[in-house]
Design a protein around this motif. Structure first.
Motif, PDB file in Angstrom:
ATOM      1  N   ALA A  98       0.742   3.118  -2.216  1.00 54.09           N
ATOM      2  CA  ALA A  98       1.418   4.012  -1.266  1.00 54.09           C
ATOM      3  C   ALA A  98       1.065   3.574   0.150  1.00 54.09           C
ATOM      4  CB  ALA A  98       0.990   5.464  -1.484  1.00 54.09           C
ATOM      5  N   GLU A  99       1.962   3.832   1.081  1.00 54.61           N
ATOM      6  CA  GLU A  99       1.718   3.473   2.476  1.00 54.61           C
ATOM      7  C   GLU A  99       0.574   4.317   3.043  1.00 54.61           C
ATOM      8  OE1 GLU A  99       4.342   2.688   6.549  1.00 54.61           O
ATOM      9  OE2 GLU A  99       5.272   3.542   4.755  1.00 54.61           O
ATOM     10  N   THR A 100      -0.302   3.670   3.796  1.00 56.97           N
ATOM     11  CA  THR A 100      -1.488   4.366   4.305  1.00 56.97           C
ATOM     12  C   THR A 100      -1.162   5.365   5.402  1.00 56.97           C
ATOM     13  OG1 THR A 100      -1.915   2.596   5.910  1.00 56.97           O
ATOM     14  CG2 THR A 100      -3.037   2.453   3.766  1.00 56.97           C
ATOM     15  N   THR A 101      -0.110   5.111   6.176  1.00 49.38           N
ATOM     16  CA  THR A 101       0.212   5.958   7.320  1.00 49.38           C
ATOM     17  C   THR A 101       0.367   7.418   6.898  1.00 49.38           C
ATOM     18  OG1 THR A 101       1.365   4.116   8.372  1.00 49.38           O
ATOM     19  CG2 THR A 101       1.783   6.315   9.248  1.00 49.38           C
TER      20      THR A 101
ATOM     21  N   LEU B 283     -10.895   2.244  -4.383  1.00 46.24           N
ATOM     22  CA  LEU B 283      -9.850   2.229  -3.355  1.00 46.24           C
ATOM     23  C   LEU B 283      -9.622   0.787  -2.921  1.00 46.24           C
ATOM     24  CD1 LEU B 283      -8.040   3.648  -1.160  1.00 46.24           C
ATOM     25  CD2 LEU B 283     -10.105   3.753   0.260  1.00 46.24           C
ATOM     26  N   THR B 284      -8.366   0.382  -2.834  1.00 40.29           N
ATOM     27  CA  THR B 284      -8.007  -0.907  -2.242  1.00 40.29           C
ATOM     28  C   THR B 284      -6.983  -0.651  -1.137  1.00 40.29           C
ATOM     29  OG1 THR B 284      -6.154  -1.375  -3.753  1.00 40.29           O
ATOM     30  CG2 THR B 284      -8.364  -2.079  -4.442  1.00 40.29           C
ATOM     31  N   ILE B 285      -7.068  -1.443  -0.078  1.00 40.55           N
ATOM     32  CA  ILE B 285      -6.141  -1.330   1.062  1.00 40.55           C
ATOM     33  C   ILE B 285      -5.753  -2.738   1.490  1.00 40.55           C
ATOM     34  CG2 ILE B 285      -5.755  -0.365   3.357  1.00 40.55           C
ATOM     35  CD1 ILE B 285      -8.236   1.385   2.932  1.00 40.55           C
ATOM     36  N   GLY B 286      -4.454  -2.983   1.684  1.00 43.49           N
ATOM     37  CA  GLY B 286      -4.040  -4.312   2.103  1.00 43.49           C
ATOM     38  C   GLY B 286      -2.584  -4.373   2.505  1.00 43.49           C
ATOM     39  N   TYR B 287      -2.066  -5.598   2.549  1.00 46.55           N
ATOM     40  CA  TYR B 287      -0.729  -5.858   3.075  1.00 46.55           C
ATOM     41  C   TYR B 287       0.106  -6.635   2.042  1.00 46.55           C
ATOM     42  CZ  TYR B 287      -2.618  -4.297   7.509  1.00 46.55           C
ATOM     43  OH  TYR B 287      -3.195  -3.537   8.499  1.00 46.55           O
ATOM     44  N   PRO B 288       0.697  -5.930   1.083  1.00 52.56           N
ATOM     45  CA  PRO B 288       1.455  -6.594   0.019  1.00 52.56           C
ATOM     46  C   PRO B 288       2.755  -7.217   0.522  1.00 52.56           C
ATOM     47  CG  PRO B 288       1.640  -4.208  -0.180  1.00 52.56           C
ATOM     48  CD  PRO B 288       0.642  -4.464   0.904  1.00 52.56           C
ATOM     49  N   GLY B 289       3.046  -8.414   0.005  1.00 55.33           N
ATOM     50  CA  GLY B 289       4.223  -9.137   0.450  1.00 55.33           C
ATOM     51  C   GLY B 289       5.536  -8.589  -0.056  1.00 55.33           C
ATOM     52  N   ASP B 290       5.502  -7.671  -1.039  1.00 48.62           N
ATOM     53  CA  ASP B 290       6.752  -7.088  -1.527  1.00 48.62           C
ATOM     54  C   ASP B 290       7.108  -5.809  -0.775  1.00 48.62           C
ATOM     55  OD1 ASP B 290       4.584  -5.711  -2.625  1.00 48.62           O
ATOM     56  OD2 ASP B 290       5.698  -5.136  -4.423  1.00 48.62           O
TER      57      ASP B 290
ATOM     58  N   GLN C 171       0.782  -1.371   5.894  1.00 46.44           N
ATOM     59  CA  GLN C 171      -0.439  -1.292   5.100  1.00 46.44           C
ATOM     60  C   GLN C 171      -0.266  -0.317   3.925  1.00 46.44           C
ATOM     61  OE1 GLN C 171      -4.036   0.795   6.660  1.00 46.44           O
ATOM     62  NE2 GLN C 171      -4.681  -1.268   7.220  1.00 46.44           N
ATOM     63  N   TYR C 172      -0.741  -0.735   2.746  1.00 47.15           N
ATOM     64  CA  TYR C 172      -0.634   0.090   1.543  1.00 47.15           C
ATOM     65  C   TYR C 172      -2.000   0.225   0.872  1.00 47.15           C
ATOM     66  CZ  TYR C 172       4.448   0.318   1.661  1.00 47.15           C
ATOM     67  OH  TYR C 172       5.738   0.599   2.030  1.00 47.15           O
ATOM     68  N   PHE C 173      -2.162   1.293   0.074  1.00 48.34           N
ATOM     69  CA  PHE C 173      -3.425   1.522  -0.614  1.00 48.34           C
ATOM     70  C   PHE C 173      -3.165   1.963  -2.050  1.00 48.34           C
ATOM     71  CE2 PHE C 173      -2.232   5.794   0.452  1.00 48.34           C
ATOM     72  CZ  PHE C 173      -2.862   6.630  -0.466  1.00 48.34           C
ATOM     73  N   GLN C 174      -4.220   1.875  -2.861  1.00 53.66           N
ATOM     74  CA  GLN C 174      -4.172   2.389  -4.222  1.00 53.66           C
ATOM     75  C   GLN C 174      -5.544   2.961  -4.561  1.00 53.66           C
ATOM     76  OE1 GLN C 174      -2.874  -0.372  -7.219  1.00 53.66           O
ATOM     77  NE2 GLN C 174      -3.191   1.041  -8.900  1.00 53.66           N
ATOM     78  N   GLU C 175      -5.550   4.138  -5.149  1.00 56.14           N
ATOM     79  CA  GLU C 175      -6.797   4.808  -5.499  1.00 56.14           C
ATOM     80  C   GLU C 175      -6.998   4.875  -7.007  1.00 56.14           C
ATOM     81  OE1 GLU C 175      -7.855   8.135  -2.263  1.00 56.14           O
ATOM     82  OE2 GLU C 175      -5.926   8.490  -3.240  1.00 56.14           O
ATOM     83  N   ASN C 176      -8.272   4.888  -7.398  1.00 59.46           N
ATOM     84  CA  ASN C 176      -8.687   5.202  -8.767  1.00 59.46           C
ATOM     85  C   ASN C 176      -8.140   4.258  -9.830  1.00 59.46           C
ATOM     86  OD1 ASN C 176     -10.083   7.415  -7.720  1.00 59.46           O
ATOM     87  ND2 ASN C 176      -8.300   8.750  -7.948  1.00 59.46           N
TER      88      ASN C 176
ATOM     89  N   ASP D 157      -2.654  -2.771  -8.754  1.00 55.29           N
ATOM     90  CA  ASP D 157      -1.431  -3.532  -8.509  1.00 55.29           C
ATOM     91  C   ASP D 157      -1.653  -4.491  -7.347  1.00 55.29           C
ATOM     92  OD1 ASP D 157      -0.109  -2.066 -10.498  1.00 55.29           O
ATOM     93  OD2 ASP D 157       0.318  -0.450  -9.076  1.00 55.29           O
ATOM     94  N   VAL D 158      -1.393  -5.777  -7.594  1.00 55.54           N
ATOM     95  CA  VAL D 158      -1.671  -6.812  -6.598  1.00 55.54           C
ATOM     96  C   VAL D 158      -0.481  -7.747  -6.456  1.00 55.54           C
ATOM     97  CG1 VAL D 158      -3.109  -8.800  -6.021  1.00 55.54           C
ATOM     98  CG2 VAL D 158      -4.169  -6.737  -6.940  1.00 55.54           C
ATOM     99  N   ILE D 159      -0.044  -7.952  -5.222  1.00 54.36           N
ATOM    100  CA  ILE D 159       1.055  -8.862  -4.898  1.00 54.36           C
ATOM    101  C   ILE D 159       0.592  -9.768  -3.751  1.00 54.36           C
ATOM    102  CG2 ILE D 159       3.377  -8.977  -3.871  1.00 54.36           C
ATOM    103  CD1 ILE D 159       3.573  -8.211  -6.720  1.00 54.36           C
ATOM    104  N   SER D 160       1.198 -10.941  -3.631  1.00 50.04           N
ATOM    105  CA  SER D 160       0.860 -11.873  -2.551  1.00 50.04           C
ATOM    106  C   SER D 160       0.785 -11.153  -1.211  1.00 50.04           C
ATOM    107  CB  SER D 160       1.910 -12.984  -2.467  1.00 50.04           C
ATOM    108  OG  SER D 160       1.901 -13.780  -3.618  1.00 50.04           O
ATOM    109  N   GLY D 161      -0.226 -11.493  -0.440  1.00 46.70           N
ATOM    110  CA  GLY D 161      -0.474 -10.838   0.837  1.00 46.70           C
ATOM    111  C   GLY D 161      -1.664  -9.904   0.780  1.00 46.70           C
ATOM    112  N   GLN D 162      -2.020  -9.467  -0.456  1.00 40.92           N
ATOM    113  CA  GLN D 162      -3.160  -8.578  -0.623  1.00 40.92           C
ATOM    114  C   GLN D 162      -4.472  -9.332  -0.816  1.00 40.92           C
ATOM    115  OE1 GLN D 162      -0.546  -5.803  -3.368  1.00 40.92           O
ATOM    116  NE2 GLN D 162      -2.531  -4.835  -3.115  1.00 40.92           N
TER     117      GLN D 162
END
Length: 393
Positions: free
Chosen positions: A46-49, A183-190, A196-201, A217-222
């Protein structure tokens, strides 16, 4: 160990590991993901904003590197993710420092902390000057256990460090991965570039002393995204590793673990006592990341409600000729790097949609297709970013 998606998986096939560095054509609005990085089940990012505490969000940023093909002139942008863990240092994946599938370091790489819109870098950008990573890391094999790095940042164009702008995230070097909410936070290429997007738990397991198996869930850019675990004792999330890539034949992604020794190596780097001949069992190396002697001209519209129209005249260092261009639309609050030059003089004219002049000067220049306009002359005395702010009329 953690709550999340429950999966049954077979033995690890390391030679099918794929890194998660994203590459896109700079002028394209669509991101072309080149590898088959995985969404495991449904997409839970989900988007962090507006969803996460901004104190966490602004310390995670995007690494952006523009690469121009010398034969075609086509520019591509490599992107990764990273996190500030010291005023002038980020932690990320080692392969984020290299040109794809080579042992050659990238050049002209920048870190954008807390980026949520690539054209509105709220906290600026910082040049990456040096990279530290395990000596055994190979950018050809991308072995995930060693795919971790610390990068030193230079100051921004106003002489400030990144940590002074946004603060730093907490990290722990441990011998084993602790229990806690992940928690992961990053910049997925899709997703839209620069968001910026994040995923919890999601479930994370320690597969070896240096590798993490990740069911996020991991995509290029993360690549380089922090792997955080929440500590009930301290009431905060701490970095315990970075995302590196995925296995094309299994429902698992990978991370490199921030071991106890790697935590001590980080401290040696920060204190200036790091040496490639130190007594650590895992040897690390240090290499300079170079930046060309060019001037990056960034123009910001300081008005929050009105567009600005921009025309400029500058000397193109590739053709060694003056080029006048315009008018370009600069949206409210937007910052765009319009051009690069090696010449210390440039000219600018700015106006609004009602033709009210915002910036002009004594120097009249011809803009092809638009006419002649009075422009302000700027003199630049050093390489790096040069920022021009367009006031609200």
């Amino acid at each position: 160990m953690f709550t999340g998606k429950q999966l049954i998986y077979t033995s690890l096939i390391l030679f099918n590991f794929i890194s998660c560095q994203n590459s896109e054509v700079a002028s394209s609005k669509e991101v072309n993901v080149e590898s088959s990085n995985q969404i495991i089940g449904s997409d839970d990012r989900a988007e962090t904003t507006g969803r996460l505490n901004k104190e966490i969000v602004k310390k995670v940023g995007q690494i952006r590197t523009e690469i121009v093909n010398p034969s075609t002139g086509v520019a591509t942008v490599n992107t990764c993710s990273g996190t500030l863990i010291n005023d002038s240092y980020i932690i990320t994946a080692a392969h984020c420092a290299f040109k794809a599938e080579t042992e050659d370091l990238l050049q002209n790489s920048f870190f954008y902390p807390g980026l949520t819109n690539k054209n509105k870098p709220k906290y600026g950008r910082f040049p990456i000057e040096r990279v530290y990573y395990p000596k055994d890391y190979s950018n050809i094999s991308h072995y995930p256990d060693e795919d971790i790095a610390i990068m030193k940042l230079g100051l921004d164009s106003q002489g400030r460090s990144a940590g002074k702008r946004v603060g730093t995230a907490g990290y722990w070097g441990r011998s084993s991965l602790p229990d806690g909410k992940t928690l992961t936070i990053g910049y997925p290429g899709d997703k839209p570039d620069g968001q910026q997007y994040f995923q919890e738990n999601c479930e994370i397991d320690q597969a070896s002393d240096k590798r993490l198996d990740i069911y996020c869930d991991v995509i290029s850019g993360q690549s380089g995204s922090p792997i955080l675990v929440y500590s009930e004792k301290y009431g905060n999330s701490y970095i315990h590793g970075v995302i590196t890539g995925e296995d094309r034949y299994k429902s698992v992604n990978y991370g490199s673990f921030l071991t106890d020794e790697r935590g001590k190596i980080a401290q040696a780097i920060f204190s200036g006592t790091f040496s490639e001949d130190n007594d650590f069992i895992e040897k690390w190396v240090s290499k300079e990341m170079k930046h060309e002697s060019i001037i990056n001209v960034l123009i910001k519209n300081n008005c929050s409600s009105k567009e600005a129209l921009i025309a400029f005249d500058y000397k193109n260092h590739k053709t060694d000729s003056w080029e006048a261009k315009g008018f370009y639309t600069l949206k409210p609050g937007e910052t765009i790097r319009f051009f690069q030059t090696k010449n210390g003089v440039l000219y600018l004219h700015a106006r609004d949609r009602n033709r009210n002049v915002i910036i002009d000067g004594e120097h009249t220049r011809n803009v092809p297709g638009s006419g002649r306009f009075d422009m302000k002359r700027y003199r630049i005395k050093k390489w790096g970013d040069f920022n021009i702010e367009v006031p609200c009329y």
